[in-house]
Design a protein around this motif. Structure first.
Motif, PDB file in Angstrom:
ATOM      1  N   SER A  27       0.830  -1.211   0.000  1.00 13.20           N
ATOM      2  CA  SER A  27       0.000   0.000   0.000  1.00 13.20           C
ATOM      3  C   SER A  27       0.860   1.255   0.000  1.00 13.20           C
ATOM      4  N   ASP A  28       1.956   1.234   0.776  1.00 16.70           N
ATOM      5  CA  ASP A  28       2.839   2.406   0.838  1.00 16.70           C
ATOM      6  C   ASP A  28       3.525   2.643  -0.506  1.00 16.70           C
ATOM      7  N   ALA A  73       2.352   1.709  -3.477  1.00 13.45           N
ATOM      8  CA  ALA A  73       1.330   2.158  -4.439  1.00 13.45           C
ATOM      9  C   ALA A  73       1.042   3.645  -4.286  1.00 13.45           C
ATOM     10  N   ALA A  74       1.051   4.123  -3.027  1.00 10.74           N
ATOM     11  CA  ALA A  74       0.672   5.510  -2.768  1.00 10.74           C
ATOM     12  C   ALA A  74       1.855   6.468  -2.831  1.00 10.74           C
ATOM     13  N   ARG A  82       3.647   6.982  -8.120  1.00 10.94           N
ATOM     14  CA  ARG A  82       2.404   7.394  -8.791  1.00 10.94           C
ATOM     15  C   ARG A  82       2.692   8.264 -10.014  1.00 10.94           C
ATOM     16  N   THR A  83       3.682   9.162  -9.893  1.00  9.69           N
ATOM     17  CA  THR A  83       3.919  10.084 -11.002  1.00  9.69           C
ATOM     18  C   THR A  83       4.824   9.485 -12.078  1.00  9.69           C
ATOM     19  N   PRO A 135       3.198   4.986 -13.048  1.00  7.22           N
ATOM     20  CA  PRO A 135       1.782   4.762 -12.718  1.00  7.22           C
ATOM     21  C   PRO A 135       1.333   3.318 -12.958  1.00  7.22           C
ATOM     22  N   THR A 187       1.783   1.465  -9.712  1.00  9.53           N
ATOM     23  CA  THR A 187       0.710   1.765  -8.753  1.00  9.53           C
ATOM     24  C   THR A 187      -0.571   1.030  -9.139  1.00  9.53           C
ATOM     25  N   GLN A 188      -0.912   1.067 -10.436  1.00  8.15           N
ATOM     26  CA  GLN A 188      -2.135   0.381 -10.883  1.00  8.15           C
ATOM     27  C   GLN A 188      -2.061  -1.123 -10.604  1.00  8.15           C
ATOM     28  N   LEU A 213      -2.459  -1.822  -6.834  1.00  9.25           N
ATOM     29  CA  LEU A 213      -3.827  -1.595  -6.357  1.00  9.25           C
ATOM     30  C   LEU A 213      -4.812  -2.604  -6.934  1.00  9.25           C
ATOM     31  N   ALA A 214      -4.414  -3.291  -8.015  1.00  2.00           N
ATOM     32  CA  ALA A 214      -5.286  -4.321  -8.597  1.00  2.00           C
ATOM     33  C   ALA A 214      -5.197  -5.625  -7.813  1.00  2.00           C
ATOM     34  N   ARG A 263      -2.875  -5.454   1.404  1.00  5.98           N
ATOM     35  CA  ARG A 263      -1.823  -4.570   0.886  1.00  5.98           C
ATOM     36  C   ARG A 263      -1.133  -3.802   2.009  1.00  5.98           C
TER      37      ARG A 263
END
Lengths: 330, 156
Positions: free
Chosen positions: A76-77, A79-80, A85-86, A89, A92-93, A96-97, A104
């Motif tokens: 989770s950390d 992904a965020a 993220r930038t 991506p 991250t996707q 999170l999937a 997570r």
């Protein structure tokens, strides 16, 4: 769950020493896979080395413009994380999937890399399984095999690698850094997991006492990227097929492409054949189809998973088509 | 380990899960044992404010940590569950509530989910976002519409 000796490791040196001193020991991080398998008696270690407090939880920028991710970072950390993220991506996707938010929050990057298959027969000790008990047989080949692999399988094993994160890492050319009492080494992600052959119980190229300490990502490409996952439920289910892709189109021609597949193979599957067909080809639906067909040509199906060939083909084409559109708008 | 604000201690074998430690050794029976394999979410608790499934952690791993179960939760989402019929039999509710509290904190911190169109954005809590973020909590009675409504009401 069988009883075991428990060692809490405050640092990497203690962890790898404890693993070297106790053959068959398992490293325990988030527990989301290992504790489950121990409860089912699929994993029966005499020693568990708890690495969940090791200070390997940061993301650092590397000199070459990439990132070094600590192996104990929670899914989770990661992904965020703003830099993921930038700049990545797709990663991250993919993170999170996978699984649920609770899982997570527990699961680590290193644990995700080493998670075991979700083949139901691997979990069921009443059935034969070459991966769980070499030489006993495979109940999946003649059994319920809808979720099983179509690429890279063998007569001994048709199980899939379940990770979403690893599919993105395969597309991104990640490198895994490992350590044991002898020292450290770096393994390209493509060389971390093995195909089953006639030794499906050997899943990685790691020595039993080698600890994953970090994952390095090369500098990000500017191309649009995406992770697309197809599954039986909208959320909290393993992939039937997934695609991690990045596509750079210049003047209507594919200048660069990265493509990896999940849910179809015993390891995170870099689609090198599709990439070869696509590179330099016109960025058209026809090329995308030809690339998918080339990658899937060696597919071997079972009674229950024939649909995966067409599903993979369509998911590859749809993902590349979306990325080509996105690139032409930019 | 601190449980719901109180210092607690127990001598346990390393194979005891956090869930069994809470329920069988510390008498904290709010977290429920549903599947015992991380699939149902009934055992969800907050550890240092983050939601986890307590069945898949060993209790020894949580030595020194702050664990909050439904017994220690005091949050507007609880009354919202009652107002919106967010439950029928109630077995999954302690996990649903702990999960919702953790989820609202994750959202407030700006974390994206699989339902978020662009992962670089700060998503608003639409119904699709709530359903995705709560997918780790199953409800056999099917009270999902009420659960989503309760969380949406608190999220504003």
């Amino acid at each position: 769950m069988k009883d075991f000796a428990y060692v809490a490791a405050p640092d990497v040196a203690t962890a790898v020493r404890a693993a070297a001193d106790a053959p068959g020991a398992r490293f325990l991080a988030g527990g989301t896979n290992l504790v489950d398998l121990m409860r089912q008696h699929v994993e029966r270690p005499d020693t568990v080395v708890d690495i969940s407090r090791l200070p390997l939880t940061s993301v650092e920028e590397t000199k070459s413009g990439g990132l070094r991710i600590g192996a104990l970072m929670r899914n989770s950390d990661l992904a965020a994380h703003p830099l993921v993220r930038t700049r990545y991506p797709m990663l991250t996707q993919a993170l999170l999937a996978g699984a649920s938010a609770q899982l997570r929050n527990m699961a680590t990057v290193g644990g995700n890399l080493l998670q075991r298959t979700r083949c139901p027969y691997f979990y069921d000790r009443a059935t034969p399984c070459h991966k769980r008990e070499p030489g006993t047989g495979c109940a999946a080949v003649g059994g319920f095999n809808r979720s099983h692999a179509i690429l890279g399988t063998s007569a001994s094993c048709v199980a899939t690698h379940p990770s979403d994160m690893c599919v993105a890492l395969a597309a991104l050319d990640a490198v895994v850094e490992v350590e044991d009492v002898r020292g450290t080494r770096r393994i390209p992600l493509a060389d971390l997991h093995r195909l089953p052959g006639d030794t499906p119980h050997l899943e990685t190229t790691l020595a039993p006492d080698e600890l994953i300490t970090s994952v390095e990502l090369p500098a990000p490409a500017a191309a649009p990227s995406r992770y697309r996952k197809v599954r039986d439920r909208a959320s909290f289910a393993f992939a039937l097929v997934s695609v991690a892709a990045a596509l750079e189109v210049t003047d209507g021609t594919v200048a660069a492409v990265r493509l990896a597949l999940g849910g179809v193979a015993p390891k995170p599957w870099r689609a090198v054949e599709a990439e070869r067909v696509l590179t330099g080809a016109p960025a058209t639906e026809e090329s995308f189809r030809a690339a998918a067909d080339a990658e899937l040509a060696p597919a071997v199906t079972l009674d229950g998973n024939e649909f995966k060939v067409e599903l993979a083909r369509r998911t590859i084409v749809a993902t590349l088509r979306d990325l080509a559109r996105e690139g032409s708008r930019a | 380990m601190r449980v719901n604000g109180a210092e607690t201690s127990a001598e346990l074998e390393p194979r005891v899960s956090l869930l069994d430690a809470l329920r069988e050794h510390l008498g904290v029976t709010g977290p429920k044992k549903g599947c015992d394999q991380g699939a149902c979410g009934a055992c969800t608790v907050l550890v240092d404010g983050r939601r986890v499934v307590s069945c898949l952690g060993l209790a020894v791993q949580y030595d020194g940590r702050e664990v909050t179960t439904i017994e220690g939760v005091d949050h507007p989402v609880q009354r919202a569950f009652v107002r919106n019929d967010g439950l029928q039999c109630g077995y999954c509710t302690p996990g649903q509530i702990c999960s919702a509290v953790g989820m609202l904190a994750e959202h407030a911190a700006g974390e994206p989910s699989a339902a978020t169109e662009r992962v670089t954005s700060r998503p608003t809590l639409t119904e699709a976002e709530i359903r995705e973020r709560m997918s780790g909590n199953l409800c056999r009675c099917g009270a999902y519409n009420g659960i989503v409504a309760a969380i949406a009401e608190v999220a504003g």
